[in-house]
Design a protein around this motif. Structure first.
Motif, PDB file in Angstrom:
ATOM      1  N   ALA A 116    -100.395 140.236  76.375  1.00  0.00           N
ATOM      2  CA  ALA A 116     -99.341 141.240  75.948  1.00  0.00           C
ATOM      3  C   ALA A 116     -98.445 140.377  74.941  1.00  0.00           C
ATOM      4  O   ALA A 116     -98.030 141.086  74.222  1.00  0.00           O
ATOM      5  N   GLU A 117     -98.276 139.102  75.190  1.00  0.00           N
ATOM      6  CA  GLU A 117     -97.382 138.614  74.249  1.00  0.00           C
ATOM      7  C   GLU A 117     -97.853 138.469  73.034  1.00  0.00           C
ATOM      8  O   GLU A 117     -97.205 138.538  71.790  1.00  0.00           O
ATOM      9  N   GLN A 118     -99.385 137.997  72.882  1.00  0.00           N
ATOM     10  CA  GLN A 118     -99.897 137.735  71.533  1.00  0.00           C
ATOM     11  C   GLN A 118     -99.995 139.280  71.012  1.00  0.00           C
ATOM     12  O   GLN A 118    -100.013 139.288  69.592  1.00  0.00           O
ATOM     13  N   ARG A 119    -100.111 140.459  71.477  1.00  0.00           N
ATOM     14  CA  ARG A 119    -100.260 141.480  71.153  1.00  0.00           C
ATOM     15  C   ARG A 119     -98.886 141.916  70.329  1.00  0.00           C
ATOM     16  O   ARG A 119     -98.814 142.487  69.298  1.00  0.00           O
ATOM     17  N   TYR A 120     -97.775 141.784  71.147  1.00  0.00           N
ATOM     18  CA  TYR A 120     -96.637 141.947  70.574  1.00  0.00           C
ATOM     19  C   TYR A 120     -96.183 140.966  69.387  1.00  0.00           C
ATOM     20  O   TYR A 120     -95.751 141.475  68.271  1.00  0.00           O
ATOM     21  N   GLN A 121     -96.496 139.731  69.410  1.00  0.00           N
ATOM     22  CA  GLN A 121     -96.525 138.977  68.227  1.00  0.00           C
ATOM     23  C   GLN A 121     -97.223 139.626  67.124  1.00  0.00           C
ATOM     24  O   GLN A 121     -96.608 139.533  65.892  1.00  0.00           O
ATOM     25  N   LYS A 122     -98.201 139.867  67.342  1.00  0.00           N
ATOM     26  CA  LYS A 122     -99.291 140.821  66.026  1.00  0.00           C
ATOM     27  C   LYS A 122     -98.325 141.528  65.838  1.00  0.00           C
ATOM     28  O   LYS A 122     -98.393 141.958  64.460  1.00  0.00           O
ATOM     29  N   LEU A 123     -97.955 142.657  66.510  1.00  0.00           N
ATOM     30  CA  LEU A 123     -97.315 143.725  65.986  1.00  0.00           C
ATOM     31  C   LEU A 123     -96.111 143.607  65.207  1.00  0.00           C
ATOM     32  O   LEU A 123     -95.746 144.131  64.306  1.00  0.00           O
ATOM     33  N   LEU A 124     -95.264 142.213  65.708  1.00  0.00           N
ATOM     34  CA  LEU A 124     -94.030 141.752  64.782  1.00  0.00           C
ATOM     35  C   LEU A 124     -94.489 141.431  63.449  1.00  0.00           C
ATOM     36  O   LEU A 124     -93.928 141.621  62.448  1.00  0.00           O
ATOM     37  N   GLU A 125     -95.791 140.809  63.332  1.00  0.00           N
ATOM     38  CA  GLU A 125     -96.339 140.220  61.994  1.00  0.00           C
ATOM     39  C   GLU A 125     -96.752 141.134  61.239  1.00  0.00           C
ATOM     40  O   GLU A 125     -96.576 141.469  59.942  1.00  0.00           O
ATOM     41  N   ILE A 136     -90.834 140.481  77.282  1.00  0.00           N
ATOM     42  CA  ILE A 136     -91.418 139.783  76.149  1.00  0.00           C
ATOM     43  C   ILE A 136     -90.474 139.694  74.902  1.00  0.00           C
ATOM     44  O   ILE A 136     -90.615 138.463  74.213  1.00  0.00           O
ATOM     45  N   ARG A 137     -89.822 140.520  74.572  1.00  0.00           N
ATOM     46  CA  ARG A 137     -88.882 140.811  73.407  1.00  0.00           C
ATOM     47  C   ARG A 137     -87.932 139.677  73.737  1.00  0.00           C
ATOM     48  O   ARG A 137     -87.558 138.950  72.511  1.00  0.00           O
ATOM     49  N   GLY A 138     -87.273 139.338  74.891  1.00  0.00           N
ATOM     50  CA  GLY A 138     -86.504 138.502  75.189  1.00  0.00           C
ATOM     51  C   GLY A 138     -86.809 137.000  74.778  1.00  0.00           C
ATOM     52  O   GLY A 138     -86.145 136.108  74.498  1.00  0.00           O
ATOM     53  N   GLN A 139     -88.294 136.854  75.260  1.00  0.00           N
ATOM     54  CA  GLN A 139     -88.599 135.489  75.227  1.00  0.00           C
ATOM     55  C   GLN A 139     -89.063 135.199  73.984  1.00  0.00           C
ATOM     56  O   GLN A 139     -88.811 134.017  73.261  1.00  0.00           O
ATOM     57  N   ILE A 140     -89.272 135.791  72.866  1.00  0.00           N
ATOM     58  CA  ILE A 140     -89.893 135.697  71.681  1.00  0.00           C
ATOM     59  C   ILE A 140     -88.760 135.831  70.650  1.00  0.00           C
ATOM     60  O   ILE A 140     -88.747 135.174  69.590  1.00  0.00           O
TER      61      ILE A 140
END
Length: 187
Positions: A145-154, A182-186
């Motif tokens: 989930a963290e990687q999917r969120y990071q990919k969405l960010l990019e 997740i947002r809080g961690q990234i």
């Protein structure tokens, strides 16, 4: 219509072809919350988003599961329903006040027969949609989930500003609470 004409021009259609194609599209204004397509209906039109943001979702056990969002310059289509004339498995709803240029399936099919570059364009759009679906499925199966969120960010940072948290969480396959963590961690 300017966005549609520009899009057609960028995809190699002559001015004459652009005008012929554009006359087959009709302007629709949708208010926030209005549906472009209801789950269970057979899709009879393809839309081009001029303005606004749309959510693709299905209802499962009373929960909305968001699978996709579309914005300006994107097409609105329930692919299987439109192509095979089967009931749609999803609803397409406006998340904002929106403007869509839509073409009826019979006019779309007629353009495919009468304007050869339109058929080539159509195959290209299908290939892009298939690649997008495959990429999404692959990401959901292989990334955390963290990687999917990071990919969405990019890749689509604008979605983080425009799409409500509960829909983003659904797209990522997590709960809104988990997405908040997740947002809080990234950050």
């Amino acid at each position: 219509m300017d966005g549609l004409i520009t899009f057609l021009g960028e995809n190699g259609f002559t001015v004459e072809q652009q005008e012929t194609i554009a006359t087959q599209f009709h302007r629709h204004e949708l208010k926030k919350g209005s549906q472009f397509l209801q789950e269970g209906q057979i899709s009879q039109q393809l839309g081009f988003v001029e303005k606004g943001l749309f959510q693709y979702f299905c209802n499962r056990n009373g929960d909305e599961i968001t699978s996709y969002t579309a914005g300006p310059g994107d097409f609105l289509i329930s692919l299987t329903s439109f192509l095979k004339q089967q009931p749609a498995r999803e609803t397409i709803r406006a998340l904002t006040d929106s403007v869509v240029w839509a073409i009826h399936k019979r006019n779309f099919d007629q353009l495919r027969q009468t304007i050869p570059p339109f058929e080539v364009f159509y195959v290209g759009v299908l290939e892009d949609q298939i690649a997008c679906i495959e990429d999404s499925r692959f990401n959901l199966l292989t990334l955390t989930a963290e990687q999917r969120y990071q990919k969405l960010l990019e890749e689509e940072p604008n979605l983080l500003q425009e799409v409500p948290l509960q829909y983003l969480a659904s797209i990522l396959g997590v709960t809104p609470r988990h997405l908040s963590r997740i947002r809080g961690q990234i950050r």
